[in-house]
Design an enzyme around this catalytic site. Structure first.
Site, mmCIF file in Angstrom:
data_model
loop_
_atom_site.group_PDB
_atom_site.id
_atom_site.type_symbol
_atom_site.label_atom_id
_atom_site.label_comp_id
_atom_site.label_asym_id
_atom_site.label_seq_id
_atom_site.Cartn_x
_atom_site.Cartn_y
_atom_site.Cartn_z
ATOM 1 N N PHE A 35 0.813 -1.229 0.000
ATOM 2 C CA PHE A 35 0.000 0.000 0.000
ATOM 3 C C PHE A 35 0.839 1.268 0.000
ATOM 4 O O PHE A 35 0.336 2.347 -0.295
ATOM 5 C CB PHE A 35 -0.978 -0.009 1.182
ATOM 6 C CG PHE A 35 -0.447 0.613 2.436
ATOM 7 C CD1 PHE A 35 0.362 -0.089 3.299
ATOM 8 C CD2 PHE A 35 -0.756 1.930 2.757
ATOM 9 C CE1 PHE A 35 0.859 0.489 4.456
ATOM 10 C CE2 PHE A 35 -0.268 2.521 3.911
ATOM 11 C CZ PHE A 35 0.550 1.798 4.760
ATOM 12 N N LYS A 36 2.127 1.145 0.297
ATOM 13 C CA LYS A 36 2.992 2.321 0.321
ATOM 14 C C LYS A 36 2.986 3.060 -1.022
ATOM 15 O O LYS A 36 3.226 4.265 -1.077
ATOM 16 C CB LYS A 36 4.427 1.923 0.666
ATOM 17 C CG LYS A 36 4.603 1.163 1.981
ATOM 18 C CD LYS A 36 4.231 1.981 3.189
ATOM 19 C CE LYS A 36 4.754 1.401 4.501
ATOM 20 N NZ LYS A 36 4.126 0.142 4.922
ATOM 21 N N ASP A 37 2.735 2.314 -2.116
ATOM 22 C CA ASP A 37 2.691 2.961 -3.431
ATOM 23 C C ASP A 37 1.592 4.019 -3.510
ATOM 24 O O ASP A 37 1.720 4.972 -4.274
ATOM 25 C CB ASP A 37 2.421 1.920 -4.525
ATOM 26 C CG ASP A 37 3.597 0.980 -4.744
ATOM 27 O OD1 ASP A 37 4.747 1.439 -4.660
ATOM 28 O OD2 ASP A 37 3.351 -0.213 -5.010
#
Ligand code: PLP
Length: 499
Positions: free
Chosen positions: A112-114
């Site tokens: 989810f960091k993207d």
């Protein structure tokens, strides 16, 4: 909209400056002076448009110093079908009568960091232009595994920036390590730190707050900034997907506009769940936030007792991105719960540094308990959850998501709360394939298989296609194999920059 610091309320800067600096100079975290509001009418409008339009509208409420064109440049460049697999960007998948999985891992690095790190470099280069910045911005990152790769990918070959990532030598999965040490790009560097994530994060924080070193960098034409979730530019894009998920719940007929939802988040550094908190404060109809931890359950204890105590064992788990004892973003929530009392925040943070512990007043604990629940899930239970939801629903989730699903199922059983719930799914099951396969097929199925045979097996078991960004790792050369002691991190950076 102006931003202030958790440790000095007299500070007041634009979003461009907050994003460029990352961390305030006295060590506090930037946060908005007031929280913009959205109405049911706004939500109805947002529900009728796609992810990019939702993002532009919500980001515009916070980044008021960005022009319309600048927001378009940031949003339209980051949230493309090319980067995220489809225009849904963050699809919502119903699981059972109340549980809905918000898939946040369709970006280039499969976590989810993207969602934030595809757009942060665009915020930052825009902010540099707006503020007439002449220095090269050096992004320093401490990663528990996923941030590092997402930041490297987001900042690779971005003009006017360099990036150095530190990861704990023994704290990341094999895929995560391979993703980082094979990183492409001319402005990137990666180092392994002998220690755990907290050591790496503390090392980075020390470099940031070392005034003398800052001067030396400046002489070399460099300025530091952060791509960790202490940077407000990381937080704000995460608010978007909770509001977007609410819109999708309406569109899928899971709720009516105005109906309450719960949000359950697998938590490490407290960034993702803090974004859900801001969404709630903006007026999104949220009943409860559920904070899910793995065996490192310091947040569970804190939310239930008001005591934050790092004097405890640190566990390396199968959900490594949540193996954290010092959750930086909690400081922002404390500031909000203390009604902006910066002196009180400074006191708590000094206590944390000195005693590795602090206790909040009863009034703060009660306020927190009025909207947040917490639970934890150890590795055995995490694996059991992966197996169960695969058997029951044919859905395969990764280990981090499974922690949240497990905690949510406990919560629902214990409280009888049948409010429709969004569960943040933070990584692709392929990224943690060994643990996922071990859970579904038994540990013996892993024997003798390398990482890439496991990816292929994972395709068979899940019926999904493994992301190319993972399968291609097999053929990429290792570029970064240096290890350093935590006290040598500064020298490592100097070496990279040639100063
Ligand atoms: C970073 C991460 C988390 C923890 O998120 P925080 O914002 O640090 O609380 C959970 N799961 C995965 C897969 C992650 O990469």
């Amino acid at each position: 909209m102006k931003y202030t610091s958790t440790r000095d309320r007299s500070i007041s800067v634009d979003s461009a400056s907050a994003i460029k600096q990352g961390l305030s100079k006295e060590g506090g975290l930037f946060l908005p002076r007031s929280i913009p509001q959205i109405s049911a009418g706004d939500i109805a409008e947002l529900a009728s448009v796609g992810y990019r339009a939702r993002a532009k509208r919500i980001l515009g409420l916070y980044l008021t110093d960005f022009t319309d064109e600048e927001l378009d440049y940031c949003v339209n460049g980051a949230y493309t079908a090319e980067h995220f697999g489809s225009d849904a960007i963050a699809p919502l998948v119903p699981l059972d009568e109340t549980a809905n999985i918000l898939e946040l891992w369709h970006g280039p690095t499969c976590a989810f960091k993207d969602m934030a790190l595809q757009i942060l470099p665009r915020f930052l280069t825009t902010a540099m232009k707006k503020t007439g910045e002449k220095s090269t911005i050096v992004i320093l990152v401490a990663t528990s595994g996923d941030t590092g790769k997402a930041a490297l990918e987001g900042f690779r070959d971005v003009e006017g920036t360099k990036i150095t990532v530190f990861y704990p030598n023994d704290g990341v999965s094999r895929i995560q390590r391979l993703q980082m040490v094979t990183q492409r790009g001319e402005n990137v560097a990666v180092g392994a730190v002998e220690g755990n994530f907290d050591d790496a994060q503390n090392g980075v924080k020390d470099i940031f707050t070392d005034g003398e070193y800052g001067e030396r960098l400046l002489e070399g034409g460099y300025k530091l900034s952060s791509a960790n979730s202490i940077n407000w530019g990381r937080l704000v894009p995460q608010i978007v997907y909770y509001i977007s998920a609410y819109c999708d719940m309406i569109n899928q007929g899971r709720i009516k506009n105005g109906g309450k939802i719960n949000i359950c988040v697998p938590t490490g550094n407290f960034g993702n769940i803090l974004a859900a908190y801001y969404a709630k404060r903006m007026g999104l109809p949220v009943n409860r936030l559920i904070c899910a931890s793995n065996a490192n359950n310091i947040l569970t204890d804190f939310i239930n007792t008001g005591v934050y105590d790092c004097n405890r064992d640190f566990y390396t788990t199968i959900s490594p991105s949540m193996d954290i004892l010092i959750s930086s973003n909690l400081e922002r929530l404390l500031f909000e719960l203390l009604d902006g009392d910066d002196g009180a925040v400074r006191g708590l943070m000094a206590g944390l540094k000195r005693d590795k512990k602090y206790v909040v007043p009863d009034s703060v604990r009660e306020k927190l308990g009025s909207f947040m629940s917490a639970g934890c899930c150890d590795d055995i239970r995490t694996k059991q959850t992966i197996r169960e939801i695969k058997e029951k629903f044919g859905y395969t989730c990764d280990t981090h998501t499974a922690v949240a699903v497990g905690v949510y199922m406990d919560y629902r059983r214990d409280t009888g709360d049948m409010t429709p719930t969004v569960i943040a799914s933070t990584a692709s099951p392929f990224k943690f394939n060994a643990s996922v396969l071990g859970a579904i097929e038994g540990e013996q199925s892993l024997e003798g298989k390398d990482e890439f045979e496991l990816l292929a097996r994972c395709e068979k078991v899940t019926g999904m296609t493994a992301p190319v960004s993972l399968t291609e790792l097999k053929d990429l050369p290792v570029r970064f194999d240096r290890t350093c002691k935590k006290e040598d991190m500064r020298d490592f950076v100097s070496g990279v920059l040639g100063i």
